[in-house]
Design an enzyme around this catalytic site. Structure first.
Site, PDB file in Angstrom:
ATOM      1  CB  SER A  51      36.868  39.286  32.228  1.00  0.00           C
ATOM      2  OG  SER A  51      37.360  39.935  31.097  1.00  0.00           O
ATOM      3  CG  ASP A 106      23.126  48.057  32.052  1.00  0.00           C
ATOM      4  OD1 ASP A 106      22.861  47.796  33.241  1.00  0.00           O
ATOM      5  OD2 ASP A 106      24.125  48.727  31.705  1.00  0.00           O
ATOM      6  CE  LYS A 129      41.242  41.313  33.379  1.00  0.00           C
ATOM      7  NZ  LYS A 129      40.762  41.974  32.154  1.00  0.00           N
TER       8      LYS A 129
END
Length: 465
Positions: free
Chosen positions: A308, A319, A333
């Protein structure tokens, strides 16, 4: 960027939202009146035929069931069933559970000390929390709990299982666990305690490299991280050359804390965005200028217990090419739960959105794949004295090195005795810290590998300057 305070962060969306941690993952609060009060449109679209069937079932059970059943219990069971059948993370929280969940966000609560979910009717351990009875007893991420004491887990809701696991501090509970790789179920006895979770821990590694461990994302985690880096720099008496950020077995927590941690290492760009059916579930979080590490190398360490909010941080820094992710693929998740408080003091936790990394990757059921994989291995230290190889300097009559100093010859370690009484307190303290660090790196293969990786990153960065 100064380490004395947190950067502000931007989000785009509507409604009153505040991060809140629950048993598994990232949750946001929603304004009670705004969400709970049905609109005229939703009232008109209610499935009247199905509601009549529900009322009929309620009447039959209430009247014909073998034992008298409290109406409140029946209705709460119906609500719980409605939510639990949606996905593993949607749930009904009675008033007492809702109160305990609010206490959970502060980092102090009672229980065993592990984050859990449901899988195939059993309690699945997302991860044990650092320095808690569960971790010390040997519970591991991925374990499936099939019995709590003498009670089978099958057939129970997650809320019911959690109630059994909670209890008076000092009392014991035996868990029967199925673990991958084990031929038979394991029985682990855990003593309940007041769980006090320290969100951020820090220490210096070698070569001016800092180490930060985030065990959970709590409301204070963003500021605790900044303070942790400031303490490392003070201890190092200089800026850090690099940082290892350890998110292993971090089950998630407060969404805004994950955003703040990511933002601390970024100067600009998207951190995370969410998409859902309702307008309130569509959010974008952007970074502001100010990298606390000033562009120095960062390695983020993850594993199958990183979930999460941990995946938000790892995904954003991956990224944005701000950090190298090492370890094993994370839990996966990628959904957001909205917590809606009801008028009776209870609350419902409903999955309302999926979150995406800056490049548009959904982590749901996929996880973050590391840039450098570090397999789960057991390392045993070999006594090098038993495998001493003969070198040039060991040969009789070998040439000196020509530098006028032949002090590199073999030294008899047994003759080199240190008088501890002559060493002052500071030197003793440094020696002890080095011994503890060496022991830690010997035991923690993944951390040791991360240290090797970040040393290579630091060297590569220095060669480019």
């Amino acid at each position: 960027m100064s380490t004395s305070g947190l950067k502000k962060f931007m989000w785009i969306g509507t409604g009153t939202l505040l991060g809140a941690m629950i048993a598994v993952g990232t949750t946001v609060w929603a304004d009670r009146e705004q969400v709970v009060t049905p609109t005229e449109e939703t009232a008109l679209s209610l499935p009247l035929k199905e509601l009549r069937a529900f009322v009929e079932v309620f009447e039959r059970v209430s009247h014909d069931y073998v034992d008298s059943v409290d109406d409140k219990k029946l209705l709460e069971g119906a609500i719980s069933g409605m939510l639990s059948n949606l996905d593993p993370h949607s749930a009904y929280l009675p008033p007492e559970d809702f109160t305990e969940m609010q206490e959970h966000t502060t980092g102090e609560f009672g229980g065993l000390g592990m984050e859990v979910g449901m899988e195939d009717g059993f309690v699945k351990i997302i991860s044990p929390i650092d320095d808690t009875p569960a971790q010390k007893a040997g519970v591991k991420a991925g374990d499936l709990v099939i019995k709590l004491g003498n009670e089978p887990v099958k057939g129970k809701t997650l809320g019911e299982a959690v109630k059994i696991m909670r209890g008076k501090p000092g009392t014991k509970l035996e868990l029967t666990i199925i673990r991958e790789g084990e031929d038979a179920p394991l029985k682990i006895v855990i003593t309940r305690a007041i769980i006090k979770v320290k969100s951020v821990k820090q220490r210096m590694l070698k070569d001016n490299i800092g180490y930060l461990r985030i065990s959970q994302f709590q409301i204070r985690t963003g500021s605790d991280l900044m303070n942790g880096i400031a303490k490392l720099e003070k201890e190092n008496k200089a800026p850090l050359n690099g940082l290892v950020l350890d998110l292993r077995n971090n089950p998630g927590g407060v969404l805004t804390a994950a955003v703040q941690v990511s933002d601390a290492f970024l100067n600009k760009g998207l951190i995370v965005y969410t998409e859902g059916r309702i307008k309130n579930s569509q959010m974008r979080f952007e970074a502001e200028d100010g990298d606390v590490m000033a562009g120095k190398p960062i390695v983020v360490l993850i594993n199958e217990g990183s979930a999460s909010a941990s995946e938000i941080v790892a995904g954003a820094l991956q990224d944005q090419k701000r950090a190298l992710i090492a370890g094993r693929t994370s839990f996966g998740k990628g959904s957001v739960q909205t917590l809606l408080q009801l008028n009776n003091g209870a609350a419902i936790k409903v999955t309302t959105a999926r979150y995406f990394t800056p490049l548009g990757r959904s982590i749901q059921a996929e996880g973050i794949k590391p840039d450098v994989a570090i397999e789960l291995v057991k390392v045993e230290k070999v006594d090098s004295q038993k495998f001493m190889r003969v070198k040039e300097r060991d040969l009789t009559g070998h040439l000196t090195n020509g530098n006028g100093d032949d002090s590199h010859n073999v030294i008899d370690d047994e003759k080199e005795v240190t008088d501890d009484k002559a060493i002052d307190k500071d030197e003793n303290k440094e020696k002890k810290a080095l011994e503890e660090l060496t022991e830690l790196l010997d035991k923690d293969y993944e951390l040791n590998e991360s240290l090797r990786i970040i040393k290579a990153m630091i060297l590569a960065q220095q060669m480019q300057q």
